[in-house]
Design a protein around this motif. Structure first.
Motif, short mmCIF file in Angstrom:
data_model
loop_
_atom_site.label_atom_id
_atom_site.label_comp_id
_atom_site.label_asym_id
_atom_site.label_seq_id
_atom_site.Cartn_x
_atom_site.Cartn_y
_atom_site.Cartn_z
N GLU A 154 0.83 -1.21 0.00
CA GLU A 154 0.00 0.00 0.00
C GLU A 154 0.87 1.26 0.00
O GLU A 154 0.63 2.20 -0.75
CB GLU A 154 -0.90 -0.01 1.23
CG GLU A 154 -1.78 1.20 1.38
CD GLU A 154 -2.60 1.15 2.67
OE1 GLU A 154 -3.12 2.22 3.05
OE2 GLU A 154 -2.73 0.09 3.28
N GLU A 155 1.90 1.27 0.86
CA GLU A 155 2.77 2.45 0.94
C GLU A 155 3.56 2.66 -0.35
O GLU A 155 3.75 3.80 -0.79
CB GLU A 155 3.72 2.33 2.14
CG GLU A 155 3.03 2.33 3.49
CD GLU A 155 2.29 3.61 3.81
OE1 GLU A 155 2.45 4.63 3.11
OE2 GLU A 155 1.52 3.60 4.79
N VAL A 156 4.02 1.58 -0.97
CA VAL A 156 4.72 1.69 -2.25
C VAL A 156 3.77 2.27 -3.30
O VAL A 156 4.15 3.10 -4.12
CB VAL A 156 5.32 0.34 -2.70
CG1 VAL A 156 5.79 0.39 -4.14
CG2 VAL A 156 6.47 -0.05 -1.77
N GLY A 157 2.51 1.86 -3.24
CA GLY A 157 1.51 2.40 -4.17
C GLY A 157 1.31 3.90 -3.98
O GLY A 157 1.17 4.65 -4.95
N GLU A 158 1.29 4.35 -2.72
CA GLU A 158 1.15 5.78 -2.45
C GLU A 158 2.36 6.55 -2.98
O GLU A 158 2.22 7.65 -3.55
CB GLU A 158 0.95 6.01 -0.96
CG GLU A 158 -0.40 5.51 -0.47
CD GLU A 158 -0.56 5.59 1.04
OE1 GLU A 158 0.29 6.20 1.72
OE2 GLU A 158 -1.56 5.04 1.55
N LEU A 159 3.53 5.98 -2.82
CA LEU A 159 4.75 6.61 -3.35
C LEU A 159 4.69 6.64 -4.88
O LEU A 159 5.01 7.67 -5.50
CB LEU A 159 5.98 5.84 -2.87
CG LEU A 159 7.33 6.29 -3.41
CD1 LEU A 159 7.62 7.74 -3.04
CD2 LEU A 159 8.43 5.36 -2.87
N ALA A 160 4.26 5.55 -5.48
CA ALA A 160 4.16 5.49 -6.94
C ALA A 160 3.17 6.53 -7.47
O ALA A 160 3.40 7.15 -8.51
CB ALA A 160 3.73 4.09 -7.37
N ARG A 161 2.10 6.75 -6.74
CA ARG A 161 1.10 7.74 -7.16
C ARG A 161 1.71 9.13 -7.24
O ARG A 161 1.50 9.88 -8.20
CB ARG A 161 -0.08 7.72 -6.18
CG ARG A 161 -1.21 8.62 -6.55
CD ARG A 161 -2.39 8.38 -5.58
NE ARG A 161 -3.52 9.17 -5.97
CZ ARG A 161 -3.69 10.45 -5.61
NH1 ARG A 161 -2.81 11.05 -4.86
NH2 ARG A 161 -4.75 11.11 -6.03
N ILE A 162 2.50 9.48 -6.24
CA ILE A 162 3.15 10.79 -6.23
C ILE A 162 4.16 10.89 -7.36
O ILE A 162 4.20 11.88 -8.10
CB ILE A 162 3.81 11.06 -4.87
CG1 ILE A 162 2.73 11.21 -3.80
CG2 ILE A 162 4.70 12.30 -4.93
CD1 ILE A 162 3.26 11.12 -2.39
N ILE A 163 4.98 9.87 -7.53
CA ILE A 163 6.01 9.90 -8.57
C ILE A 163 5.39 9.96 -9.95
O ILE A 163 5.87 10.69 -10.83
CB ILE A 163 6.97 8.71 -8.41
CG1 ILE A 163 7.84 8.93 -7.16
CG2 ILE A 163 7.84 8.52 -9.65
CD1 ILE A 163 8.76 7.80 -6.81
#
Length: 115
Positions: free
Chosen positions: A33-42
Motif C-alpha cells: 500500500e505504501e509503495v503504491g502511495e509513493l508510486a502515485r506521487i512519482i
C-alpha cells in the motif's frame, strides 16, 4: 542514524506505542500500500499523470509528500526486518557486494546509459 539504530528505534516505538507488530502478512500488505502511495506521487510529479484539482499534494507538486511516503515505505520494511530477524545493515552490505561483483562492467558497458 545508522540502519541498525533505525531498526532499534522502530522496535522501541512498536513496544511503547504500537502494542505489537502487525503480522508479517499484514505488514507485507501495508508495504505494498505504501509503495503504491509513493508510486502515485512519482507518477504525477515525474510522469504523465496529472494531479486532481482537489488533491492537496498538488500545491507543491508532491514534494513534501514524496519524502513522507518514502519514510513510510522504509518504516514498514524495517518492521518486516525486525519481526523476521533480518539485519538490514548486513543484508545491504551483502547486496552491494553482490551487485559490485555481478554488475562490475554491466552498466559501464550499457550504451543506453551513455546517451
Amino acid at each position: 542514524m545508522t540502519i541498525q539504530k533505525a531498526q532499534d528505534a522502530v522496535d522501541a516505538w512498536i513496544k511503547e506505542y504500537g502494542v505489537r507488530y502487525f503480522s508479517e502478512l499484514t505488514n507485507m500488505a501495508v508495504l505494498t500500500e505504501e509503495v503504491g502511495e509513493l508510486a502515485r506521487i512519482i507518477s504525477r510529479r515525474y510522469g504523465d499523470q496529472s494531479w486532481k484539482s482537489t488533491d492537496p499534494r498538488a500545491k507543491d507538486n508532491g514534494q513534501e509528500a514524496l519524502g513522507e511516503e518514502m519514510a513510510d515505505v522504509l518504516w514498514v520494511l524495517i518492521c518486516l526486518a525486525n519481526q523476521t530477524g533480518v539485519d538490514l545493515t548486513k543484508e545491504l552490505q551483502k547486496s552491494i557486494e553482490k551487485k559490485t561483483f555481478r554488475d562490475r562492467t554491466r552498466h559501464l558497458d550499457n550504451p543506453k546509459l551513455k546517451a
